[in-house]
Design a protein around this motif. Sequence first.
Motif, PDB file in Angstrom:
ATOM      1  N   ARG A 283       0.844  -1.355  -0.097  1.00  0.00           N
ATOM      2  CA  ARG A 283      -0.039  -0.111  -0.021  1.00  0.00           C
ATOM      3  C   ARG A 283       0.861   1.362  -0.081  1.00  0.00           C
ATOM      4  NH1 ARG A 283      -3.128  -3.136   4.239  1.00  0.00           N
ATOM      5  NH2 ARG A 283      -4.666  -4.015   2.979  1.00  0.00           N
ATOM      6  N   ASN A 284       1.955   1.292   0.605  1.00  0.00           N
ATOM      7  CA  ASN A 284       2.678   2.389   0.716  1.00  0.00           C
ATOM      8  C   ASN A 284       3.995   2.606   0.252  1.00  0.00           C
ATOM      9  OD1 ASN A 284       0.690   3.515   2.575  1.00  0.00           O
ATOM     10  ND2 ASN A 284       1.771   2.243   4.161  1.00  0.00           N
ATOM     11  N   LEU A 285       5.023   1.449  -0.118  1.00  0.00           N
ATOM     12  CA  LEU A 285       6.112   1.691  -0.527  1.00  0.00           C
ATOM     13  C   LEU A 285       6.585   1.247  -1.861  1.00  0.00           C
ATOM     14  CD1 LEU A 285       7.975   0.208   2.787  1.00  0.00           C
ATOM     15  CD2 LEU A 285       7.356   2.629   2.016  1.00  0.00           C
ATOM     16  N   TRP A 286       5.776  -0.048  -2.500  1.00  0.00           N
ATOM     17  CA  TRP A 286       6.175  -0.589  -3.744  1.00  0.00           C
ATOM     18  C   TRP A 286       5.538   0.447  -4.806  1.00  0.00           C
ATOM     19  CZ3 TRP A 286       4.529  -6.195  -2.714  1.00  0.00           C
ATOM     20  CH2 TRP A 286       5.404  -6.724  -1.980  1.00  0.00           C
ATOM     21  N   PRO A 287       6.181   0.668  -5.845  1.00  0.00           N
ATOM     22  CA  PRO A 287       5.848   1.277  -6.750  1.00  0.00           C
ATOM     23  C   PRO A 287       4.816   0.525  -7.773  1.00  0.00           C
ATOM     24  CG  PRO A 287       8.061   0.584  -7.542  1.00  0.00           C
ATOM     25  CD  PRO A 287       7.662   0.291  -5.905  1.00  0.00           C
ATOM     26  N   ASN A 288       4.133   1.408  -8.641  1.00  0.00           N
ATOM     27  CA  ASN A 288       3.057   0.805  -9.551  1.00  0.00           C
ATOM     28  C   ASN A 288       3.446  -0.353 -10.415  1.00  0.00           C
ATOM     29  OD1 ASN A 288       0.858   1.754  -8.273  1.00  0.00           O
ATOM     30  ND2 ASN A 288       0.743   3.650  -9.686  1.00  0.00           N
ATOM     31  N   GLU A 289       4.713  -0.324 -10.776  1.00  0.00           N
ATOM     32  CA  GLU A 289       5.362  -1.023 -11.628  1.00  0.00           C
ATOM     33  C   GLU A 289       5.703  -2.699 -11.098  1.00  0.00           C
ATOM     34  OE1 GLU A 289       6.967   1.938 -11.275  1.00  0.00           O
ATOM     35  OE2 GLU A 289       6.020   2.874 -12.946  1.00  0.00           O
ATOM     36  N   VAL A 290       6.015  -2.417  -9.671  1.00  0.00           N
ATOM     37  CA  VAL A 290       5.994  -3.821  -8.721  1.00  0.00           C
ATOM     38  C   VAL A 290       4.933  -4.485  -8.795  1.00  0.00           C
ATOM     39  CG1 VAL A 290       6.952  -4.891  -6.863  1.00  0.00           C
ATOM     40  CG2 VAL A 290       8.366  -3.121  -7.787  1.00  0.00           C
ATOM     41  N   LYS A 291       3.819  -3.727  -8.205  1.00  0.00           N
ATOM     42  CA  LYS A 291       2.579  -4.055  -8.156  1.00  0.00           C
ATOM     43  C   LYS A 291       1.832  -4.838  -9.489  1.00  0.00           C
ATOM     44  CE  LYS A 291       1.096  -0.588  -4.954  1.00  0.00           C
ATOM     45  NZ  LYS A 291       0.266   0.486  -4.729  1.00  0.00           N
TER      46      LYS A 291
ATOM     47  N   ILE B 166       3.563  -6.149 -11.953  1.00  0.00           N
ATOM     48  CA  ILE B 166       4.347  -7.271 -12.172  1.00  0.00           C
ATOM     49  C   ILE B 166       3.512  -8.370 -11.405  1.00  0.00           C
ATOM     50  CG2 ILE B 166       6.379  -9.019 -11.821  1.00  0.00           C
ATOM     51  CD1 ILE B 166       7.870  -6.057 -12.383  1.00  0.00           C
ATOM     52  N   TYR B 167       3.235  -8.235 -10.188  1.00  0.00           N
ATOM     53  CA  TYR B 167       2.480  -9.134  -9.489  1.00  0.00           C
ATOM     54  C   TYR B 167       1.047  -9.739  -9.865  1.00  0.00           C
ATOM     55  CZ  TYR B 167       5.902  -9.965  -5.592  1.00  0.00           C
ATOM     56  OH  TYR B 167       6.932 -10.294  -4.820  1.00  0.00           O
ATOM     57  N   GLN B 168       0.385  -8.505 -10.311  1.00  0.00           N
ATOM     58  CA  GLN B 168      -0.921  -8.630 -10.995  1.00  0.00           C
ATOM     59  C   GLN B 168      -0.920  -9.282 -11.977  1.00  0.00           C
ATOM     60  OE1 GLN B 168      -2.765  -4.556  -8.611  1.00  0.00           O
ATOM     61  NE2 GLN B 168      -2.489  -4.480 -10.853  1.00  0.00           N
TER      62      GLN B 168
ATOM     63  N   LYS C  21       1.573 -11.525 -13.255  1.00  0.00           N
ATOM     64  CA  LYS C  21       1.759 -13.098 -13.339  1.00  0.00           C
ATOM     65  C   LYS C  21       0.849 -13.616 -12.584  1.00  0.00           C
ATOM     66  CE  LYS C  21       6.806 -12.812 -13.610  1.00  0.00           C
ATOM     67  NZ  LYS C  21       7.799 -13.386 -12.931  1.00  0.00           N
ATOM     68  N   SER C  22       0.160 -13.212 -11.437  1.00  0.00           N
ATOM     69  CA  SER C  22      -0.856 -13.872 -10.626  1.00  0.00           C
ATOM     70  C   SER C  22      -2.305 -13.765 -11.082  1.00  0.00           C
ATOM     71  CB  SER C  22      -0.687 -13.473  -9.345  1.00  0.00           C
ATOM     72  OG  SER C  22       0.713 -13.757  -8.861  1.00  0.00           O
ATOM     73  N   GLY C  23      -2.660 -12.808 -11.835  1.00  0.00           N
ATOM     74  CA  GLY C  23      -3.773 -12.819 -12.555  1.00  0.00           C
ATOM     75  C   GLY C  23      -4.910 -12.313 -11.323  1.00  0.00           C
ATOM     76  N   CYS C  24      -4.161 -11.441 -10.411  1.00  0.00           N
ATOM     77  CA  CYS C  24      -4.913 -10.721  -9.240  1.00  0.00           C
ATOM     78  C   CYS C  24      -5.091  -9.352  -9.246  1.00  0.00           C
ATOM     79  CB  CYS C  24      -4.490 -11.112  -8.030  1.00  0.00           C
ATOM     80  SG  CYS C  24      -2.658 -10.600  -7.776  1.00  0.00           S
TER      81      CYS C  24
ATOM     82  N   ALA D 172      -5.025  -7.590 -15.578  1.00  0.00           N
ATOM     83  CA  ALA D 172      -5.756  -8.339 -14.505  1.00  0.00           C
ATOM     84  C   ALA D 172      -6.710  -7.267 -13.855  1.00  0.00           C
ATOM     85  CB  ALA D 172      -4.709  -8.887 -13.437  1.00  0.00           C
ATOM     86  N   CYS D 173      -6.358  -6.167 -13.582  1.00  0.00           N
ATOM     87  CA  CYS D 173      -7.507  -5.393 -13.159  1.00  0.00           C
ATOM     88  C   CYS D 173      -8.590  -4.745 -13.997  1.00  0.00           C
ATOM     89  CB  CYS D 173      -6.809  -3.815 -12.570  1.00  0.00           C
ATOM     90  SG  CYS D 173      -5.781  -4.537 -10.979  1.00  0.00           S
ATOM     91  N   ASP D 174      -8.255  -4.878 -15.284  1.00  0.00           N
ATOM     92  CA  ASP D 174      -9.175  -4.301 -16.380  1.00  0.00           C
ATOM     93  C   ASP D 174     -10.151  -5.370 -16.631  1.00  0.00           C
ATOM     94  OD1 ASP D 174      -7.746  -2.186 -16.553  1.00  0.00           O
ATOM     95  OD2 ASP D 174      -6.739  -2.829 -18.259  1.00  0.00           O
TER      96      ASP D 174
END
Length: 151
Positions: free
Chosen positions: A32-40, A42-44, A46-49, A65-67
């Motif tokens: 929520r506070n530290l990771w940039p959107n690029e890292v988020k 990548i997780y989204q 790869k994981s489909g979340c 995945a969010c779309d």
Amino acid sequence: MLIVAVLVETCIGIWLWSRTLDAHDLYAHNWRNLWPNEVKRIYQDKSGCCGYLNPHDSPAPGSPACDASTTTFGCMISVQEYAQNYLTYVYTWLFIFVVVDVAALLAVMVLLAIRNDEERLRWSRANSIFRSMKKAQSGITLHITEPKPTH
């Protein structure tokens, strides 16, 4: 020196292991506070979340995945699994190094004990030979006449 290495490796391993116990709170804060959107993203991707707990919990914009309107779960499980696996790998290797260091310490202790025994045996043999030579020479008396001074 080896004892210090064992202690340092053990402390680092225990610290890493303890960090995995509170991973739920730590990674939620990081997401929520530290990771940039690029890292988020990548997780989204790869994981489909989407998001951390759900698609409304700090999602990274622009992720496919969010779309998708069918994604209803967050990336919490995939983030925690990745971190748990990575940290497990790291502290497992740290504890393996501790075992190797302890084995090396025991080997050094055994070698020192063997060396001391051999040194003691060497001195014992030398003293035994010296004593036997001394006994053999004590039975022989030498009569040396001293020259008389001439005045």
